[in-house]
Design an enzyme around this catalytic site. Structure first.
Site: not given
Ligand code: FAD
Ligand code: EPU
Length: 336
Positions: A162, A236, A332
């Site tokens: 991240r 997250s 994050e």
């Molecule tokens: P924004 O929120 O618009 O911007 C994020 C940051 O980047 C801001 O500081 C912005 O100024 C900057 N920025 C954006 N675009 C640019 C650009 N072109 N140039 C320079 N700076 C820029 N993230 C994960 O890593 N893994 C996951 O599994 C994951 N799951 C998610 C699930 C949900 C339901 C949600 C809501 C979010 C999740 N995220 C996850 C977080 C998010 O989706 C990612 O971080 C995504 O890349 C953000 O993209 P965005 O375009 O919405 O960024």
């Molecule tokens: N867990 C709990 N309680 C909870 C949530 C999770 O006990 O309320 C335990 C789960 O049972 C599991 C472990 O924590 O054993 C990990 O949980 P999960 O697989 O849901 O993934 P996470 O570590 O919580 C990370 C990323 C996610 C990504 C998933 C899948 C980060 C900060 N988050 O979540 O990214 O989608 O793994 O790879 O690394 C995001 O960045 O926004 C995001 C959603």
């Protein structure tokens, strides 16, 4: 090239926070971006993709620039790889679907992550055993002050969990305008993470494919992560914290159920969701700010929460995890 004033940002952030921007505009090309940077050079600037990793705790007293740079094309190939360049304003999940349609492998585990392609290198997005860096070739970025284009290779970006150089050393210096991916012609499937194998079995897939892997990932994600269209959130809220093995063994004695996995360095990455759940926050709600009932790592806005209510909740969670486990969580989500 129109600048609007006093605009609500509610439709532009997945938390659904109703903060306002003093000025708001969108750009479709580097040239348009450059023009805004010239005419509005005195104002604070925020570049927005999908707004899915941001929490507005107050109005933004400056110019919000929404990225609309589009276009996806294959620019090169060799025996093993295709090189695909995407405008930074393309939607990430649509990009993943297009790759799957074309049999370009590598991003299928990253299906359904909200946001734009241009933000994907910012925090080196990751999920289900794959990170952006695994498929990254290079990116183009526009320097906000110098008004020149730079190319960043994989090594230049300093990707970590991240993390990237754009979140640290070059914070607020560049706007990413395109990203080029190196995708495989023959997939190397990555199904060992979490419940992917079980989900594939449940789907009774006859032959493994990148489409099937994406489908499994989409199903797992949908079962625990709230859809921002229904409940505001930014995924997250905190990172999973890293501690050394010695600290882990001490914690494990006191809390035998603690979840962590060993990193190549020997350190342990803890599941922050578990720590937060153990502190009693899972399903907590105060007003419209809450901690998701199915995933404690996700903070939610049930409707009209203010950004600072969400932030204050995150602070209370931070303090209680620190008190119970001695572990410092790190946010994050980008706080504005
Ligand atoms: P924004 O929120 O618009 O911007 C994020 C940051 O980047 C801001 O500081 C912005 O100024 C900057 N920025 C954006 N675009 C640019 C650009 N072109 N140039 C320079 N700076 C820029 N993230 C994960 O890593 N893994 C996951 O599994 C994951 N799951 C998610 C699930 C949900 C339901 C949600 C809501 C979010 C999740 N995220 C996850 C977080 C998010 O989706 C990612 O971080 C995504 O890349 C953000 O993209 P965005 O375009 O919405 O960024
Ligand atoms: N867990 C709990 N309680 C909870 C949530 C999770 O006990 O309320 C335990 C789960 O049972 C599991 C472990 O924590 O054993 C990990 O949980 P999960 O697989 O849901 O993934 P996470 O570590 O919580 C990370 C990323 C996610 C990504 C998933 C899948 C980060 C900060 N988050 O979540 O990214 O989608 O793994 O790879 O690394 C995001 O960045 O926004 C995001 C959603």
């Amino acid at each position: 090239m129109q600048i609007q004033e006093n605009i609500s940002l509610q439709p532009y952030n997945s938390f659904g926070i109703g903060a306002k921007a003093r000025k708001f505009a969108s750009f479709k090309s580097t040239e348009e971006l450059s023009a805004f940077l010239t005419t509005e050079s005195k104002l604070p600037l925020l570049v927005l993709g999908g707004g899915s990793n941001i929490l507005f705790t107050k109005d933004f007293d400056g110019l919000v620039l929404k990225n609309e740079i589009k276009g996806i094309k294959k620019i090169d190939e060799d025996d093993e790889f295709v090189y695909v360049q995407s405008g930074s304003g393309e939607n990430w999940h649509q990009f993943v679907l297009l790759c799957i349609e074309n049999n370009w492998a590598g991003v299928e585990n990253l299906a359904l992550i909200p946001g734009c392609v241009g933000a994907s290198p910012m925090q080196n997005i990751g999920a289900y055993g794959v990170e952006l860096k695994d498929v990254f070739h290079e990116l183009k970025a526009f320097h906000r002050k110098e008004k020149t284009n730079y190319t960043f290779s994989l090594n230049d970006c300093d990707f970590g969990y991240r993390e990237s150089i754009f979140k640290r050393k070059y914070k607020d210096e560049f706007v990413i305008t395109s990203v080029t991916f190196r995708l495989r012609k023959q997939p190397i499937f990555n199904t060992s993470y979490g419940a992917i194998e079980q989900e594939l079995e449940r789907l009774t897939i006859s032959e493994l494919s990148i489409k099937a892997v994406a489908e499994a990932v989409i199903n797992i994600r949908s079962s625990k992560l709230p859809d921002p269209k229904e409940i505001g959130n930014a995924g997250s809220f905190f990172k999973n914290p890293e501690i050394n093995n010695e600290q882990f063994l001490i914690l494990q004695k006191e809390f035998p159920g603690i979840i962590g996995h060993t990193l190549p360095s020997g350190n342990i990455k803890l599941a922050a969701g578990w720590l937060i759940e153990q502190c009693g926050w899972k399903g907590y709600r105060k007003g419209d700010a809450g901690c998701h009932a199915k995933q404690a790592l996700v903070l939610v806005n049930y409707g009209n929460a203010k950004g600072d209510e969400i932030y204050n909740l995150s602070e209370a969670i931070f303090q209680s995890v620190k008190k119970k486990f001695g572990v410092m969580l790190e946010r994050e989500v980008n706080i504005v």
